[in-house]
Design an enzyme around this catalytic site. Structure first.
Site, PDB file in Angstrom:
ATOM      1  N   ASP A  23      20.178  59.788  48.812  1.00 61.53           N
ATOM      2  CA  ASP A  23      20.960  59.092  47.793  1.00 61.53           C
ATOM      3  C   ASP A  23      21.237  59.965  46.579  1.00 61.53           C
ATOM      4  O   ASP A  23      20.517  60.922  46.300  1.00 61.53           O
ATOM      5  CB  ASP A  23      20.200  57.849  47.306  1.00 61.53           C
ATOM      6  CG  ASP A  23      20.211  56.705  48.293  1.00 61.53           C
ATOM      7  OD1 ASP A  23      20.702  56.877  49.421  1.00 61.53           O
ATOM      8  OD2 ASP A  23      19.714  55.614  47.926  1.00 61.53           O
ATOM      9  N   HIS A  73      27.625  54.804  47.776  1.00 65.41           N
ATOM     10  CA  HIS A  73      26.475  54.386  46.967  1.00 65.41           C
ATOM     11  C   HIS A  73      26.939  53.883  45.599  1.00 65.41           C
ATOM     12  O   HIS A  73      26.220  53.977  44.618  1.00 65.41           O
ATOM     13  CB  HIS A  73      25.496  55.552  46.826  1.00 65.41           C
ATOM     14  CG  HIS A  73      24.124  55.176  46.341  1.00 65.41           C
ATOM     15  ND1 HIS A  73      23.496  54.008  46.686  1.00 65.41           N
ATOM     16  CD2 HIS A  73      23.264  55.835  45.528  1.00 65.41           C
ATOM     17  CE1 HIS A  73      22.308  53.963  46.105  1.00 65.41           C
ATOM     18  NE2 HIS A  73      22.139  55.060  45.382  1.00 65.41           N
ATOM     19  N   HIS A  77      26.958  53.823  39.990  1.00 63.73           N
ATOM     20  CA  HIS A  77      25.525  53.580  40.167  1.00 63.73           C
ATOM     21  C   HIS A  77      24.933  52.798  38.980  1.00 63.73           C
ATOM     22  O   HIS A  77      23.997  53.258  38.318  1.00 63.73           O
ATOM     23  CB  HIS A  77      24.779  54.903  40.347  1.00 63.73           C
ATOM     24  CG  HIS A  77      23.424  54.757  40.966  1.00 63.73           C
ATOM     25  ND1 HIS A  77      22.288  54.478  40.234  1.00 63.73           N
ATOM     26  CD2 HIS A  77      23.019  54.878  42.246  1.00 63.73           C
ATOM     27  CE1 HIS A  77      21.245  54.433  41.033  1.00 63.73           C
ATOM     28  NE2 HIS A  77      21.659  54.671  42.273  1.00 63.73           N
ATOM     29  N   HIS A 169      16.032  61.203  47.818  1.00 64.56           N
ATOM     30  CA  HIS A 169      17.047  61.465  46.794  1.00 64.56           C
ATOM     31  C   HIS A 169      17.265  62.957  46.611  1.00 64.56           C
ATOM     32  O   HIS A 169      16.410  63.760  46.937  1.00 64.56           O
ATOM     33  CB  HIS A 169      16.640  60.832  45.466  1.00 64.56           C
ATOM     34  CG  HIS A 169      16.568  59.351  45.537  1.00 64.56           C
ATOM     35  ND1 HIS A 169      15.482  58.691  46.069  1.00 64.56           N
ATOM     36  CD2 HIS A 169      17.447  58.394  45.164  1.00 64.56           C
ATOM     37  CE1 HIS A 169      15.694  57.385  46.026  1.00 64.56           C
ATOM     38  NE2 HIS A 169      16.884  57.181  45.478  1.00 64.56           N
TER      39      HIS A 169
END
Length: 187
Positions: A23, A73, A77, A169
């Site tokens: 991510d 995503h 964010h 991540h």
């Protein structure tokens, strides 16, 4: 995690395999992450932020050129507010990232992961209209906040089984060390 609709948290397989997801990119360490994956013969799905994909379309293309996939995503964010976002905001976040990925690489993503994994009742209708699926995870090590690779691996490994979805991540000072530690442990 399954609030008002399905969340994919594993996949069916008879083999010893897991789905590695990364991510928060693309970031400055994307090429190093890709080199690490190549060294270990690992493929992953990068759940990217649309605003970063707009700034670095060449990194999105590099991910795809190296045999990985990209997914949505969200555009910005909004980790502190996505869980309570109204339908228009949810649609804006999804559509913005979809446009960024289309512009960067000509692809329309099939998968979406909500910021911090949070969702709300507006997510599933928005995804359904776009033919997308919500992807969660089976195992996570909280590497967005925990920097010790051993701690992250210790959190992830007990939850890994065939068909597990692992979330990690990129873009943090410790990301490469964490990714390598988890990959080596899984090998």
């Amino acid at each position: 995690m399954q609030w008002f609709g399905p969340v994919v948290t594993r996949f069916a397989t008879d083999r010893k395999e897991a789905w590695l997801t990364v991510d928060d990119g693309p970031t400055e360490d994307t090429h190093a992450v890709l080199d690490l994956f190549a060294a270990h013969q690992v493929k992953a799905t990068f759940f990217v932020k649309g605003e970063l994909a707009e700034r670095h379309p060449e990194l999105v293309r590099a991910i795809l050129d190296r045999g990985h996939s990209v997914a949505n995503h969200s555009q910005t964010h909004p980790s502190g507010s996505f869980w309570c976002a109204l339908p228009g905001r949810v649609a804006t976040e999804i559509d913005g990232c979809n446009r960024a990925l289309k512009a960067a690489a000509g692809i329309a993503p099939r998968w979406f992961r909500a910021p911090v994994g949070f969702k709300n009742p507006a997510v599933h209708p928005a995804l359904s209209k776009r033919g997308m699926r919500l992807i969660g995870w089976t195992a996570r090590g909280f590497d967005a906040v925990v920097s010790d690779p051993e701690q992250v691996a210790a959190r992830i490994l007990p939850d890994v089984c065939p068909g597990a979805i692992i979330v990690l991540h990129q873009g943090r000072d410790h990301s490469l060390r964490v990714l390598e530690r988890v990959i080596v442990a899984l090998e």
